[in-house]
Design an enzyme around this catalytic site. Structure first.
Site, short mmCIF file in Angstrom:
data_model
loop_
_atom_site.label_atom_id
_atom_site.label_comp_id
_atom_site.label_asym_id
_atom_site.label_seq_id
_atom_site.Cartn_x
_atom_site.Cartn_y
_atom_site.Cartn_z
N ASP A 273 11.38 3.91 6.81
CA ASP A 273 9.94 4.03 6.93
C ASP A 273 9.60 3.62 8.37
OD1 ASP A 273 7.26 4.38 6.58
OD2 ASP A 273 7.10 3.21 4.74
C1 BGC Z 1 4.18 4.95 5.39
C2 BGC Z 1 4.99 6.20 5.09
C3 BGC Z 1 4.64 7.27 6.10
C4 BGC Z 1 4.92 6.75 7.49
C5 BGC Z 1 4.61 7.74 8.59
C6 BGC Z 1 4.25 4.53 6.85
O1 BGC Z 1 3.25 3.61 7.13
O2 BGC Z 1 4.60 3.90 4.55
O3 BGC Z 1 4.73 6.63 3.79
O4 BGC Z 1 5.36 8.44 5.85
O5 BGC Z 1 4.11 5.61 7.72
O6 BGC Z 1 3.25 7.88 8.75
#
Ligand code: BGC
Length: 818
Positions: free
Chosen positions: A225
């Site tokens: 993530d």
């Molecule tokens: C989230 C993800 C997301 C990523 C990119 C993170 O804050 O938990 O689900 O895909 O950011 O935006």
């Protein structure tokens, strides 16, 4: 293994190999021109494809119903269709992979991100995830199922350790991921931010290698993530292929050194590289050398699909006969969500929708404005409404607004989410300051509230006077993914019709986890008793009153959990007052989950409409008027009180967490499994929903010829539409282990089918159960076990309405591999 990928890996230098194991920027993995390898691009989902920009603004996209709304459709075929439509959207953003679906389980009713996830039940979540991925990947776009695993709350989400026993992981939390791998062959998995039993999931060898790859046979890519990787050799060795976003923090030169020192072996590095190349080949980015271009394709077929899906997600929870609306009577349209279209939740899932149809607009188009009268009644926002208008923005290449600006830009709202390139590259995105100058002309004279919250330091001046200061004593709060402060609010007296000058100053600060700079500033006029009185009057003078209440994406958002499940602001008071004024009061609720409903006994009807995407108002009007059938069923139990929820506890370690840990003490007893165990009657049970059509089930037949040998069973049932309207029934099959040796839930959903039936039509439906439907995970010996003895199958139309049952039994136990 395919030759081309092996050959490419052979040709790559160490530096080149390492380069594709990290992002280049927020949304891409670098190309290797020397070898003709194109750039791989990803984009956020799940309810659309936002594209390569920031969370705010950016190229427009189609906004689809959010996860919980899809969960409420119980319709895998529809979700597959949506997956395929989303592939068009990803392509229009020149990307190859969607960061979706989100399949964390609704453990607690207060999780800020439940709106994005399907359900409290692993089977419903798993089946829909499979459908979504099949739809998407069938069009050549990669899915990235997330967040693996144990990310069921937003509190301290980048550091907390979710303490989950193996049986609960296997039976509840891992199922959607397991099915995505085994049944849909997902090409991507995203590790979560949290730790699992003490170890960050991005460096969790058991999770990423033993379970995901060895047991389930996964051959795709695991990416972190965003900023969720915390080490070099540990993540690579544990099975994390890709560090996101770029530029690299843990890899790059650090990984080159780790390979040279032997901390990461050449063989492990090659495995990660092969996984990346295989992904690039699958999604076509290996040979994609087009110039980057994003398009906003507002397609009529997407509009129609979103409208249909939005209506199909709507759950009719109460109806004393007032719905569908009949006749020509007048309608009072009341509530904070009537004229503001609530179409999605907040956080990384948000996007710049092509358009947003409000319930008011939907009703105006459906019945004409002459029959309608509007009164807001009260507000429900968490933050003061964002100030809109034209702002001149001066950017400074320092953090003190010193000297001459290096760039001048403009914005049409007083909020920003700066990631990647800022001020056309003239400032360092993590070290700059900015001044926005604009004005606000109020409609009403009075004391206004001015609010600001920021990831960075910020303050607001109105007419030269400092009104809201989130600079001097900035403290970390629950905004901007836990990088921002809580809203700071000041008041100022403003005059109707006069343009008051507004100046906002902002400077970056060192970030904790996520590299971002952001702020939002708003001005609002509080609504008082008169607003409720005006709404009551409108309701009294109308034949029907429809109250649009709920929350919005400020509450249902990534980055913070809900403080409670009360309707925010004075909405409970408003609904009670309207119901008191008009016996034909219909409540349309828009939230990402349950709320307590002290007024439920006094309203005539209630529809849960979730966040259904850009067609919100049209879908809601279709359901209110009976043009569409509300065939949604609850994917989450609605408890009477928050305190009834499984994760609600006096012990802070159970929820929201304490000293860095959150203990999943309820184990496998999540959702209806918990209410069943305690004998608690919920407000509305899992799987429940009325619809306008009515159905009956009969004649359960069970074919258990293979049960002894294979552990599998076929169940057949006849479902009849006993009403005069066409509609859709959701058949649900639950299994109970009658003589369990380990504690087991009273019943568990194991199969479901949505069946469209014309008025009066009958159909025979079969549902197949495999051995896993009867098994539990025996933690001591680490296998799935179907015990000897008898099992009861129950079939019906909700978890609390299961009129048909039958038993199957076996003489021997059956052990199943992991
Ligand atoms: C989230 C993800 C997301 C990523 C990119 C993170 O804050 O938990 O689900 O895909 O950011 O935006």
């Amino acid at each position: 293994m395919n030759d081309r990928i092996e050959q490419l890996a052979d040709l790559m230098t160490l530096e080149e190999k390492v380069s594709i194991l990290s992002g280049e920027d927020f949304w891409s993995v670098p190309a290797i021109p020397r070898l003709g390898i194109g750039k791989l691009r990803v984009t956020d989902g799940p309810n659309g494809a936002r594209g390569g920009g920031s969370l705010i603004g950016g190229v427009k996209s189609a906004s689809f119903p959010v996860g919980i709304a899809l969960g409420a459709t119980w319709n895998a075929a529809l979700v597959e269709e949506i997956g395929a439509a989303l592939a068009d959207e990803v392509k229009s953003k020149n990307a190859h992979m969607l960061l979706a679906p989100t399949v964390n389980i609704h453990r607690s009713v207060t999780n800020g991100r439940n709106f994005e996830c399907y359900s409290e039940d692993p089977i419903l979540s798993g089946d829909l995830a499979v459908a979504y991925i099949v739809g998407l990947q069938g069009q050549g776009i990669g899915a990235t199922i997330k967040h693996f695993a144990g990310n069921e709350s937003e509190i301290e989400r980048t550091t907390i350790s979710s303490e989950i026993d193996e049986r609960s992981l296997r039976e509840i939390y891992l199922i959607p991921f397991e099915w995505a791998v085994k049944k849909a062959h997902t090409w991507g998995v995203m590790s979560s931010y949290n730790r699992l039993n003490g170890t960050f999931t991005s460096e969790h060898n058991w999770l990423l290698t033993d379970v995901l790859r060895r047991e389930w046979g996964y051959d795709g890519v695991v990416m972190s993530d965003w900023f969720g990787s915390h080490s070099t050799a540990e993540t690579v060795n544990a099975g994390l292929d890709l560090e996101m976003p770029g530029p690299p923090r843990d890899r790059g030169q650090k990984l080159i050194d780790a390979v040279k020192s032997g901390a990461v072996s050449e063989a492990t590095l090659r495995q990660r590289v092969i996984a990346m190349l295989r992904l690039m080949q699958r999604v076509g980015s290996l040979d994609d050398h087009r110039d980057f271009q994003e398009a906003a394709n507002d397609r009529p077929e997407h509009r129609a699909l979103i409208r249909r899906a939005g209506a199909e997600a709507a759950v009719l929870l109460k109806n004393n006969g007032v719905l569908p609306l009949k006749g020509e009577g007048s309608i009072a349209v009341i509530g904070p969500n009537a004229k503001i279209a609530q179409i999605m939740g907040g956080g990384s899932a948000q996007l710049n929708a092509h358009y947003r149809i409000s319930p008011w607009q939907g009703l105006v188009d459906a019945v004409g404005e002459e029959r309608l009268r509007f009164a807001p009644g009260c507000t429900n926002h968490r933050f003061e409404p964002v100030l809109r208008g034209s702002f001149r923005v001066e950017y400074f290449a320092n953090q003190t607004l010193a000297g001459k600006p290096v760039h001048i830009g403009s914005q049409d709202e007083a909020q920003a989410f700066w990631i990647g390139q800022v001020a056309e590259g003239k400032v360092d995105p993590l070290h700059f300051s900015a001044r926005l100058t604009g004005s606000f002309t109020p409609d009403t004279t009075g004391t206004h509230r001015v609010g600001i919250y920021s990831a960075g330091f910020a303050k607001v001046h109105v007419d030269g006077k400092l009104v809201a200061d989130a600079w001097t004593n900035w403290t970390k709060g629950r905004t901007f993914f836990e990088e921002g402060c809580d809203e700071v609010v000041g008041t100022v007296d403003l005059e109707a019709g006069r343009a008051h000058e507004v100046v906002i100053e902002f400077a970056t600060k060192d970030f904790a986890t996520l590299g971002l700079a952001a702020f939002a500033a708003g001005i609002g006029l509080p609504l008082g008793n008169e607003a409720i009185a005006e709404a009551v009057l409108a309701a009294r003078n109308a034949d029907t009153a429809i109250v649009f209440v709920g929350r919005n994406g400020e509450w249902d958002t990534e980055g913070s959990d809900l403080p409670s499940i009360d309707l925010p602001g004075r909405q409970n008071e408003l609904v009670a007052a309207i119901a008191n004024a008009n016996p034909n009061t219909i409540v349309v609720l828009q939230t990402g989950g349950p709320v307590e409903m002290p007024w439920i006994g006094s309203v005539a009807a209630l529809i849960q409409a979730w966040y259904p995407g850009q067609e919100a108002g049209n879908a809601i009007a279709d359901v209110l008027l009976g043009v569409a059938e509300p065939s949604g069923r609850l994917p989450q139990t609605f408890p009477v009180r928050w305190a009834d929820n499984p994760a609600h506890s006096q012990d802070r370690e159970v929820y929201p967490g304490q000293e860095g840990k959150v203990r999943y003490e309820e184990g496998i007893f999540v959702g209806y499994r918990h209410y069943d165990r305690l004998g608690l009657t919920p407000l509305f049970p899992f799987g429940f929903g009325l619809g306008y059509a009515r159905f009956a089930v009969a004649d359960l037949t069970i074919d258990d010829a293979e049960f002894e040998a294979e552990g599998s069973v076929m169940a057949g049932v006849t479902v009849t539409n006993v009403s005069e309207r066409d509609g859709a029934a959701v058949l649900q099959l639950y299994v109970s282990d009658d003589v369990a040796s380990d504690p087991r839930p009273a019943k568990e959903l194991k199969a479901f089918r949505k069946v469209q039936l014309k008025a009066g039509e009958s159909r025979q439906v079969t549902m197949a159960l495999d051995a896993r439907a009867f098994a539990f995970f025996r933690a001591q010996s680490r296998h799935w076990l179907v015990e000897d003895g008898s099992f009861t199958l129950r079939v019906g139309l909700s978890s609390a309405d299961l009129p048909l049952s039958g038993t199957v039994s076996r003489r021997t136990t059956l052990m199943l591999p992991v």
